[in-house]
Design an enzyme around this catalytic site. Structure first.
Site, PDB file in Angstrom:
ATOM      1  N   TYR A  97      -6.846   7.120  10.503  1.00 27.01           N
ATOM      2  CA  TYR A  97      -5.531   7.693  10.157  1.00 27.01           C
ATOM      3  C   TYR A  97      -4.556   7.566  11.330  1.00 27.01           C
ATOM      4  O   TYR A  97      -3.353   7.423  11.138  1.00 27.01           O
ATOM      5  CB  TYR A  97      -5.665   9.165   9.745  1.00 27.01           C
ATOM      6  N   GLU A 139     -11.678  14.553   2.463  1.00 21.25           N
ATOM      7  CA  GLU A 139     -12.711  13.518   2.670  1.00 21.25           C
ATOM      8  C   GLU A 139     -13.905  14.098   3.431  1.00 21.25           C
ATOM      9  O   GLU A 139     -15.059  13.765   3.127  1.00 21.25           O
ATOM     10  CB  GLU A 139     -12.082  12.308   3.390  1.00 21.25           C
ATOM     11  N   VAL A 397      -8.711   4.629 -13.860  1.00 20.87           N
ATOM     12  CA  VAL A 397      -8.022   3.343 -13.710  1.00 20.87           C
ATOM     13  C   VAL A 397      -8.909   2.440 -12.863  1.00 20.87           C
ATOM     14  O   VAL A 397      -9.303   2.823 -11.767  1.00 20.87           O
ATOM     15  CB  VAL A 397      -6.652   3.537 -13.014  1.00 20.87           C
ATOM     16  N   PHE A 398      -9.209   1.233 -13.351  1.00 23.60           N
ATOM     17  CA  PHE A 398     -10.046   0.296 -12.594  1.00 23.60           C
ATOM     18  C   PHE A 398      -9.208  -0.484 -11.580  1.00 23.60           C
ATOM     19  O   PHE A 398      -9.275  -1.706 -11.518  1.00 23.60           O
ATOM     20  CB  PHE A 398     -10.750  -0.673 -13.546  1.00 23.60           C
TER      21      PHE A 398
HETATM   22  C1  LIG Z   1     -12.971   3.415 -10.017  1.00 20.39           C
HETATM   23  C2  LIG Z   1     -13.207   1.985 -10.426  1.00 20.39           C
HETATM   24  C3  LIG Z   1     -14.285   1.677 -11.242  1.00 20.39           C
HETATM   25  C4  LIG Z   1     -14.499   0.359 -11.647  1.00 20.39           C
HETATM   26  N1  LIG Z   1     -15.566   0.085 -12.456  1.00 20.39           N
HETATM   27  C5  LIG Z   1     -15.788  -1.196 -12.852  1.00 20.39           C
HETATM   28  C6  LIG Z   1     -16.910  -1.519 -13.706  1.00 20.39           C
HETATM   29  O1  LIG Z   1     -17.686  -0.641 -14.111  1.00 20.39           O
HETATM   30  N2  LIG Z   1     -17.103  -2.809 -14.054  1.00 20.39           N
HETATM   31  C7  LIG Z   1     -16.241  -3.811 -13.631  1.00 20.39           C
HETATM   32  O2  LIG Z   1     -16.472  -4.977 -13.968  1.00 20.39           O
HETATM   33  N3  LIG Z   1     -15.181  -3.533 -12.838  1.00 20.39           N
HETATM   34  C8  LIG Z   1     -14.950  -2.260 -12.424  1.00 20.39           C
HETATM   35  N4  LIG Z   1     -13.890  -1.978 -11.595  1.00 20.39           N
HETATM   36  C9  LIG Z   1     -13.034  -3.104 -11.116  1.00 20.39           C
HETATM   37  C10 LIG Z   1     -13.659  -3.710  -9.854  1.00 20.39           C
HETATM   38  O3  LIG Z   1     -13.627  -2.768  -8.794  1.00 20.39           O
HETATM   39  C11 LIG Z   1     -12.891  -4.958  -9.350  1.00 20.39           C
HETATM   40  O4  LIG Z   1     -11.525  -4.634  -9.260  1.00 20.39           O
HETATM   41  C12 LIG Z   1     -13.095  -6.150 -10.257  1.00 20.39           C
HETATM   42  O5  LIG Z   1     -14.473  -6.508 -10.312  1.00 20.39           O
HETATM   43  C13 LIG Z   1     -12.281  -7.357  -9.717  1.00 20.39           C
HETATM   44  O6  LIG Z   1     -12.658  -7.591  -8.406  1.00 20.39           O
HETATM   45  P1  LIG Z   1     -12.721  -9.083  -7.844  1.00 20.39           P
HETATM   46  O7  LIG Z   1     -13.040  -9.016  -6.398  1.00 20.39           O
HETATM   47  O8  LIG Z   1     -13.594  -9.921  -8.687  1.00 20.39           O
HETATM   48  O9  LIG Z   1     -11.231  -9.565  -8.070  1.00 20.39           O
HETATM   49  P2  LIG Z   1     -10.100  -9.680  -6.936  1.00 20.39           P
HETATM   50  O10 LIG Z   1     -10.440 -10.767  -5.993  1.00 20.39           O
HETATM   51  O11 LIG Z   1      -9.868  -8.322  -6.396  1.00 20.39           O
HETATM   52  O12 LIG Z   1      -8.875 -10.140  -7.818  1.00 20.39           O
HETATM   53  C14 LIG Z   1      -8.249  -9.220  -8.698  1.00 20.39           C
HETATM   54  C15 LIG Z   1      -7.113  -9.926  -9.409  1.00 20.39           C
HETATM   55  O13 LIG Z   1      -6.145 -10.348  -8.455  1.00 20.39           O
HETATM   56  C16 LIG Z   1      -5.841 -11.704  -8.664  1.00 20.39           C
HETATM   57  N5  LIG Z   1      -5.546 -12.347  -7.365  1.00 20.39           N
HETATM   58  C17 LIG Z   1      -6.370 -12.402  -6.292  1.00 20.39           C
HETATM   59  N6  LIG Z   1      -5.786 -13.110  -5.300  1.00 20.39           N
HETATM   60  C18 LIG Z   1      -4.584 -13.512  -5.778  1.00 20.39           C
HETATM   61  C19 LIG Z   1      -3.529 -14.294  -5.256  1.00 20.39           C
HETATM   62  N7  LIG Z   1      -3.604 -14.792  -4.036  1.00 20.39           N
HETATM   63  N8  LIG Z   1      -2.455 -14.509  -6.046  1.00 20.39           N
HETATM   64  C20 LIG Z   1      -2.372 -14.003  -7.291  1.00 20.39           C
HETATM   65  N9  LIG Z   1      -3.350 -13.266  -7.843  1.00 20.39           N
HETATM   66  C21 LIG Z   1      -4.435 -13.021  -7.096  1.00 20.39           C
HETATM   67  C22 LIG Z   1      -7.082 -12.321  -9.293  1.00 20.39           C
HETATM   68  O14 LIG Z   1      -6.791 -13.478 -10.062  1.00 20.39           O
HETATM   69  C23 LIG Z   1      -7.560 -11.184 -10.161  1.00 20.39           C
HETATM   70  O15 LIG Z   1      -6.921 -11.219 -11.413  1.00 20.39           O
HETATM   71  C24 LIG Z   1     -13.636  -0.668 -11.195  1.00 20.39           C
HETATM   72  C25 LIG Z   1     -12.574  -0.350 -10.356  1.00 20.39           C
HETATM   73  C26 LIG Z   1     -12.359   0.948  -9.970  1.00 20.39           C
HETATM   74  C27 LIG Z   1     -11.204   1.271  -9.055  1.00 20.39           C
HETATM   75  C1  HEM Z   2      -1.723   9.410   4.726  1.00 23.98           C
HETATM   76  C2  HEM Z   2      -2.350   8.247   4.768  1.00 23.98           C
HETATM   77  C3  HEM Z   2      -2.797   7.461   3.558  1.00 23.98           C
HETATM   78  C4  HEM Z   2      -2.299   7.424   2.297  1.00 23.98           C
HETATM   79  C5  HEM Z   2      -1.131   8.199   1.720  1.00 23.98           C
HETATM   80  C6  HEM Z   2      -3.110   6.492   1.549  1.00 23.98           C
HETATM   81  C7  HEM Z   2      -2.925   6.197   0.204  1.00 23.98           C
HETATM   82  C8  HEM Z   2      -3.749   5.418  -0.537  1.00 23.98           C
HETATM   83  C9  HEM Z   2      -3.624   5.208  -1.963  1.00 23.98           C
HETATM   84  C10 HEM Z   2      -2.545   5.813  -2.855  1.00 23.98           C
HETATM   85  C11 HEM Z   2      -4.622   4.386  -2.337  1.00 23.98           C
HETATM   86  C12 HEM Z   2      -4.897   3.863  -3.749  1.00 23.98           C
HETATM   87  C13 HEM Z   2      -5.820   4.853  -4.435  1.00 23.98           C
HETATM   88  C14 HEM Z   2      -6.086   4.453  -5.863  1.00 23.98           C
HETATM   89  O1  HEM Z   2      -5.276   4.780  -6.733  1.00 23.98           O
HETATM   90  O2  HEM Z   2      -7.094   3.800  -6.095  1.00 23.98           O
HETATM   91  C15 HEM Z   2      -5.391   4.065  -1.154  1.00 23.98           C
HETATM   92  C16 HEM Z   2      -6.479   3.212  -1.128  1.00 23.98           C
HETATM   93  C17 HEM Z   2      -7.011   2.725   0.047  1.00 23.98           C
HETATM   94  N1  HEM Z   2      -6.781   3.183   1.319  1.00 23.98           N
HETATM   95 FE1  HEM Z   2      -5.487   4.626   1.825  1.00 23.98          FE
HETATM   96  N2  HEM Z   2      -4.061   5.964   2.371  1.00 23.98           N
HETATM   97  C18 HEM Z   2      -3.898   6.523   3.607  1.00 23.98           C
HETATM   98  C19 HEM Z   2      -4.683   6.277   4.719  1.00 23.98           C
HETATM   99  C20 HEM Z   2      -5.618   5.281   4.801  1.00 23.98           C
HETATM  100  C21 HEM Z   2      -6.349   4.935   5.994  1.00 23.98           C
HETATM  101  C22 HEM Z   2      -6.261   5.666   7.321  1.00 23.98           C
HETATM  102  C23 HEM Z   2      -7.125   3.860   5.683  1.00 23.98           C
HETATM  103  C24 HEM Z   2      -8.052   3.086   6.608  1.00 23.98           C
HETATM  104  C25 HEM Z   2      -7.595   2.275   7.526  1.00 23.98           C
HETATM  105  C26 HEM Z   2      -6.906   3.554   4.285  1.00 23.98           C
HETATM  106  C27 HEM Z   2      -7.544   2.554   3.577  1.00 23.98           C
HETATM  107  C28 HEM Z   2      -7.473   2.421   2.202  1.00 23.98           C
HETATM  108  C29 HEM Z   2      -8.220   1.407   1.477  1.00 23.98           C
HETATM  109  C30 HEM Z   2      -9.123   0.348   2.105  1.00 23.98           C
HETATM  110  C31 HEM Z   2      -7.930   1.610   0.126  1.00 23.98           C
HETATM  111  C32 HEM Z   2      -8.440   0.791  -1.065  1.00 23.98           C
HETATM  112  C33 HEM Z   2      -7.681  -0.492  -0.981  1.00 23.98           C
HETATM  113  C34 HEM Z   2      -7.635  -1.277  -2.203  1.00 23.98           C
HETATM  114  O3  HEM Z   2      -8.431  -1.032  -3.123  1.00 23.98           O
HETATM  115  O4  HEM Z   2      -6.788  -2.165  -2.183  1.00 23.98           O
HETATM  116  N3  HEM Z   2      -6.001   4.447   3.790  1.00 23.98           N
HETATM  117  N4  HEM Z   2      -4.844   4.708  -0.079  1.00 23.98           N
END
Ligand SMILES: Cc1cc2nc3c(=O)[nH]c(=O)nc-3n(C[C@H](O)[C@H](O)[C@H](O)COP(=O)(O)OP(=O)(O)OC[C@H]3O[C@@H](n4cnc5c(N)ncnc54)[C@H](O)[C@@H]3O)c2cc1C
Ligand code: HEM
Length: 407
Positions: A97, A139, A397-398
């Site tokens: 943080y 956390e 939301v995934f």
């Molecule tokens: C709480 C939670 C629960 C979940 N549960 C499940 C589950 O049960 N099963 C499941 O299958 N998934 C689940 N997911 C989704 C999962 O976490 C991943 O997001 C999913 O598998 C896609 O990840 P990935 O690395 O394959 O895709 P990513 O590499 O993250 O890509 C995601 C999207 O971004 C696009 N993208 C990437 N790079 C670029 C670029 N340079 N330009 C334009 N577009 C781009 C890709 O084409 C793709 O459409 C869950 C997510 C959350 C947050």
């Molecule tokens: C006050 C400070 C912070 C705020 C307000 C914040 C806010 C958020 C929010 C809104 C999300 C998306 C949650 C969701 O809807 O799934 C998120 C995800 C995340 N945060 Fe933070 N965050 C903070 C600090 C940090 C710190 C200190 C780190 C570590 C360096 C961090 C790393 C991440 C990562 C890795 C994710 C998931 C990234 C992704 O899925 O793309 N965050 N945070």
């Protein structure tokens, strides 16, 4: 609470920060990743590329500032919970943080230039740390509850003991702790973070997967849909890796289960509404209730492209026999006649997309939604229009983000 002088400064500078939000967060990530390249392994590169996570962090800080100065009445508890659970599943530490705060404030200074006086810096610093302290405290409680030692790692090695192809695009993995230790319990709806080392020197990436099996079983199950790139975008990094590279006998690094959304809330009627791979929390809920509350009235509503695309569908006959009060309504956009195994059961198959007006809904039900955002907005909007109370609609939301509230 912000000090009065800081609140006045934040109120006065909110419009400028909002107007430059995208530039500030863009600059923030550039600065932070240059100074701390190791953090690239923590952040989702797909979201970085599409801007989804940048928007989430910026939106959260600005929305919190609005909340502090009384410019919004959005309830903050659920938002803080969602972020804290996601952060805990990623093993975010208090020290990180400080890094984020330093680079975020510096980015504000860079983008707003001369408008940023020492008073402005101090007011936004105070805002950031009020939010950061709330998150760090939540956390810490989550780490403690999950048995993660202070300063310890969330990651544990799990061995893949089963791999099942569910449909052309979906695979389930059965997982057991590689150290032979206990399998932690979880609430249906909770997820684990999975960390993988991508091939070709592309580093580590982390994604969340909902646990799709029964809490208390001897192994965990995750069910993963292969994400294919459309219109020139690359294929999903982690889902493609899991599909193409991970076999029985391999190990994966998993976090403990986190997630604030229960898919089995309440003890009266339950309505589980899902689309596509969003069915994973619902399947865990059904497995759990089959053992713990088999008489509970449950309606499963699931939307899919076609019967052949509907993952875990073969589990439905067993679950229907275990849950005599389960009713299932399936909507297939392209019915392909592949639902023969369900004909003797209280299962209705309708062609087309889910119509929220037709979802059977008891007045005292709890609803759990999971699927793509537009699907959930449409279903939630329809249920609200039917007069169903929003506080009994939970959703997952995934990806980063939450639902619109205006429907
Ligand atoms: C709480 C939670 C629960 C979940 N549960 C499940 C589950 O049960 N099963 C499941 O299958 N998934 C689940 N997911 C989704 C999962 O976490 C991943 O997001 C999913 O598998 C896609 O990840 P990935 O690395 O394959 O895709 P990513 O590499 O993250 O890509 C995601 C999207 O971004 C696009 N993208 C990437 N790079 C670029 C670029 N340079 N330009 C334009 N577009 C781009 C890709 O084409 C793709 O459409 C869950 C997510 C959350 C947050
Ligand atoms: C006050 C400070 C912070 C705020 C307000 C914040 C806010 C958020 C929010 C809104 C999300 C998306 C949650 C969701 O809807 O799934 C998120 C995800 C995340 N945060 Fe933070 N965050 C903070 C600090 C940090 C710190 C200190 C780190 C570590 C360096 C961090 C790393 C991440 C990562 C890795 C994710 C998931 C990234 C992704 O899925 O793309 N965050 N945070």
């Amino acid at each position: 609470m912000l000090t009065e002088s800081s609140a006045a400064v934040v109120r006065a500078t909110l419009p400028a920060v909002q107007a430059h939000g995208a530039a500030i967060t863009g600059r923030f990530y550039q600065r932070m990743f240059t100074a701390h390249p190791e953090l690239l392994d923590l952040f989702n590169r797909g979201n970085q590329a599409t801007g989804a996570q940048q928007a989430a962090l910026a939106a959260a800080v600005v929305a919190y500032a609005e909340h502090l100065v009384g410019a919004s009445d959005v309830p903050w508890g659920p938002i803080l919970d969602r972020i804290a659970h996601k952060h805990a599943s990623l093993g975010i530490t208090p020290a990180q943080y400080t890094i984020v705060g330093r680079h975020l404030l510096a980015a504000v200074g860079e983008v707003l230039g001369d408008a940023v006086t020492p008073e402005v810096v101090a007011a936004w610093d105070e805002t950031y740390w009020l939010l950061a302290c709330e998150l760090v405290a939540r956390e810490a409680r989550l780490y403690q509850g999950a048995g993660v030692a202070e300063g310890g790692s969330v990651w544990r090695a799990w061995r893949v003991v089963e791999r099942i192809r569910e449909t052309a695009d979906v695979v389930s993995f059965g997982l057991e702790p590689a150290d032979g230790g206990d399998v932690p319990g979880f609430v249906p709806g909770q997820y684990v973070s999975v960390a993988v080392d991508l091939d070709g020197g592309r580093g580590q990436q982390i994604r969340q997967y909902s646990l799709s099996g029964r809490p208390g079983a001897a192994r965990w199950r995750i069910t993963v849909k292969r994400v294919r790139g459309v219109t020139g975008a690359p294929d999903g990094m982690v889902s493609t890796f899991l599909h193409d590279r991970v076999a029985v006998g391999d190990t994966l690094r998993l976090s403990p289960p986190f997630g604030e959304v229960s898919a089995v809330a309440g003890d009266g009627p339950l309505v589980l509404v899902s689309a596509g791979i969003g069915l994973t929390p619902a399947m865990s809920a059904l497995e759990h209730l089959a053992v713990t509350a088999p008489q509970r009235p449950v309606t499963l509503v699931h939307a899919d492209r076609a019967g052949t695309a509907h993952a875990l569908r073969d589990e439905l006959p067993r679950l229907h026999h275990a849950l005599p009060n389960l009713r299932t309504a399936l909507w297939y956009e392209d019915p392909d006649g592949a639902d023969g195994s369900l004909t003797e059961l209280p299962v209705r198959v309708t062609p087309g997309r889910v119509d929220p007006e037709l979802i059977p809904l008891a007045a005292d039900a709890h609803v759990h939604l999971c699927g793509p955002l537009p699907f959930m907005n449409q279903v939630r909007g329809g249920l609200l229009r039917r007069g169903f109370p929003s506080d009994r609609i939970a959703y997952e939301v995934f990806g980063p983000g939450m639902l619109r509230d205006a429907e």
